[in-house]
Design a protein around this motif. Sequence first.
Motif, PDB file in Angstrom:
ATOM      1  N   LEU A   8       0.822  -1.216   0.000  1.00 26.18           N
ATOM      2  CA  LEU A   8       0.000   0.000   0.000  1.00 26.18           C
ATOM      3  C   LEU A   8       0.848   1.254   0.000  1.00 26.18           C
ATOM      4  O   LEU A   8       1.853   1.338   0.709  1.00 26.18           O
ATOM      5  N   LYS A   9       0.401   2.231  -0.781  1.00 20.88           N
ATOM      6  CA  LYS A   9       0.988   3.568  -0.707  1.00 20.88           C
ATOM      7  C   LYS A   9      -0.104   4.524  -0.267  1.00 20.88           C
ATOM      8  O   LYS A   9      -1.285   4.321  -0.579  1.00 20.88           O
ATOM      9  N   SER A  10       0.291   5.571   0.418  1.00 22.41           N
ATOM     10  CA  SER A  10      -0.692   6.571   0.837  1.00 22.41           C
ATOM     11  C   SER A  10      -0.047   7.934   0.934  1.00 22.41           C
ATOM     12  O   SER A  10       1.169   8.050   1.131  1.00 22.41           O
ATOM     13  N   GLY A  11      -0.876   8.975   0.845  1.00 26.92           N
ATOM     14  CA  GLY A  11      -0.419  10.313   1.174  1.00 26.92           C
ATOM     15  C   GLY A  11      -0.267  10.433   2.682  1.00 26.92           C
ATOM     16  O   GLY A  11      -0.642   9.525   3.431  1.00 26.92           O
ATOM     17  N   THR A  15      -5.630   9.289   3.881  1.00 24.87           N
ATOM     18  CA  THR A  15      -7.016   9.277   3.405  1.00 24.87           C
ATOM     19  C   THR A  15      -7.119   8.750   1.974  1.00 24.87           C
ATOM     20  O   THR A  15      -8.207   8.376   1.530  1.00 24.87           O
ATOM     21  N   VAL A  16      -5.995   8.755   1.255  1.00 22.92           N
ATOM     22  CA  VAL A  16      -5.982   8.226  -0.108  1.00 22.92           C
ATOM     23  C   VAL A  16      -4.896   7.143  -0.200  1.00 22.92           C
ATOM     24  O   VAL A  16      -3.750   7.377   0.190  1.00 22.92           O
ATOM     25  N   GLN A  33     -10.270   5.882  -1.307  1.00 24.04           N
ATOM     26  CA  GLN A  33     -10.312   7.208  -0.690  1.00 24.04           C
ATOM     27  C   GLN A  33     -11.359   7.249   0.411  1.00 24.04           C
ATOM     28  O   GLN A  33     -12.486   6.782   0.235  1.00 24.04           O
ATOM     29  N   ILE A  57     -10.844   7.832 -12.826  1.00 25.33           N
ATOM     30  CA  ILE A  57     -11.089   6.810 -11.813  1.00 25.33           C
ATOM     31  C   ILE A  57     -12.478   6.233 -12.073  1.00 25.33           C
ATOM     32  O   ILE A  57     -13.434   6.985 -12.272  1.00 25.33           O
TER      33      ILE A  57
ATOM     34  N   ILE B  15       3.500   2.652   2.630  1.00 21.69           N
ATOM     35  CA  ILE B  15       4.588   3.505   2.146  1.00 21.69           C
ATOM     36  C   ILE B  15       4.005   4.888   1.868  1.00 21.69           C
ATOM     37  O   ILE B  15       3.030   5.010   1.123  1.00 21.69           O
ATOM     38  N   ILE B  16       4.589   5.895   2.510  1.00 30.37           N
ATOM     39  CA  ILE B  16       4.079   7.248   2.285  1.00 30.37           C
ATOM     40  C   ILE B  16       4.592   7.769   0.944  1.00 30.37           C
ATOM     41  O   ILE B  16       5.793   7.761   0.678  1.00 30.37           O
ATOM     42  N   ASP B  17       3.656   8.160   0.116  1.00 30.16           N
ATOM     43  CA  ASP B  17       3.962   8.697  -1.202  1.00 30.16           C
ATOM     44  C   ASP B  17       3.275  10.063  -1.292  1.00 30.16           C
ATOM     45  O   ASP B  17       2.049  10.143  -1.460  1.00 30.16           O
ATOM     46  N   LYS B  18       4.072  11.096  -1.148  1.00 26.92           N
ATOM     47  CA  LYS B  18       3.489  12.448  -1.059  1.00 26.92           C
ATOM     48  C   LYS B  18       2.747  12.845  -2.334  1.00 26.92           C
ATOM     49  O   LYS B  18       1.935  13.769  -2.302  1.00 26.92           O
ATOM     50  N   LEU B  20       0.460  11.328  -3.597  1.00 26.71           N
ATOM     51  CA  LEU B  20      -0.960  11.020  -3.386  1.00 26.71           C
ATOM     52  C   LEU B  20      -1.676  12.117  -2.602  1.00 26.71           C
ATOM     53  O   LEU B  20      -2.909  12.170  -2.591  1.00 26.71           O
ATOM     54  N   ASP B  21      -0.904  13.002  -1.960  1.00 25.51           N
ATOM     55  CA  ASP B  21      -1.534  14.133  -1.280  1.00 25.51           C
ATOM     56  C   ASP B  21      -2.238  15.052  -2.276  1.00 25.51           C
ATOM     57  O   ASP B  21      -3.090  15.848  -1.897  1.00 25.51           O
ATOM     58  N   PHE B  23      -4.483  14.270  -4.113  1.00 22.04           N
ATOM     59  CA  PHE B  23      -5.917  13.928  -4.121  1.00 22.04           C
ATOM     60  C   PHE B  23      -6.652  14.355  -2.850  1.00 22.04           C
ATOM     61  O   PHE B  23      -7.859  14.180  -2.756  1.00 22.04           O
ATOM     62  N   ASN B  24      -5.889  14.880  -1.862  1.00 17.18           N
ATOM     63  CA  ASN B  24      -6.509  15.142  -0.551  1.00 17.18           C
ATOM     64  C   ASN B  24      -7.735  16.041  -0.623  1.00 17.18           C
ATOM     65  O   ASN B  24      -8.705  15.836   0.101  1.00 17.18           O
ATOM     66  N   LYS B  26      -9.572  16.539  -3.275  1.00 14.31           N
ATOM     67  CA  LYS B  26     -10.415  16.179  -4.415  1.00 14.31           C
ATOM     68  C   LYS B  26     -11.310  14.988  -4.031  1.00 14.31           C
ATOM     69  O   LYS B  26     -10.882  14.128  -3.259  1.00 14.31           O
ATOM     70  N   LEU B  28     -12.711  11.787  -5.326  1.00  6.87           N
ATOM     71  CA  LEU B  28     -12.488  10.870  -6.455  1.00  6.87           C
ATOM     72  C   LEU B  28     -13.748  10.082  -6.816  1.00  6.87           C
ATOM     73  O   LEU B  28     -13.878   9.604  -7.936  1.00  6.87           O
TER      74      LEU B  28
END
Lengths: 147, 51
Positions: A8-11, A15-16, A33, A57, B15-18, B20-21, B23-24, B26, B28
Amino acid sequence: MHLDKYELKSGEQLTVFEFVSNGINGKIIKLVQYTPTNYKDLYNLGFGDKNIDTGTIDDNVISNNGDSEKVLATVVATLYAFTDKHPEALVYATGSSKSRTRLYRMGITKYIDDVQKDFEVFGELENDWESFKKDVEYLAFLVKRKL
Amino acid sequence: MNIKDINTKTKPIVIIDKSLDFFNDKVLFPEKLAKANEMLKKVGLPKVAKA
């Protein structure tokens, strides 16, 4: 649940989430999301495929990638990650169609004993909620992490 | 304990992937969100246990 899951990856807000389904039809990017609703601390769980050609999406597409259990386990993993960060959150989930909602119900039913160790699980009836029971057709589901 | 062992525990590794921020702020899945708000307006919320 000790199930095989995708990475998994996330911001940073958790939340996403993004992961890659790898199955019989190839690799499909999935997005999950948690979106605030009109109700305090209540989030809607949205889940769908990302079209890498158009960037759009789609939560109506049926991937048939032969890995639905692993995908479901990964979505549940996002629920743990999200509620670790947002422990007060209530999470609402319904399918984009009746048949998709039924699939969610079957998935929840399969792992309900494990899920209920960590979450309160409710099923939405026509005009009310009840604690989730097997073999009841619900319109939607709501979960809350046990604190 | 190796990485695979850790991954099988309840707490997932994320894994933190910035990127993806992005979309915060927005939505979807706007149709799904609208459906949720509509259904919740009708039925309300269940009584959940407090901590």
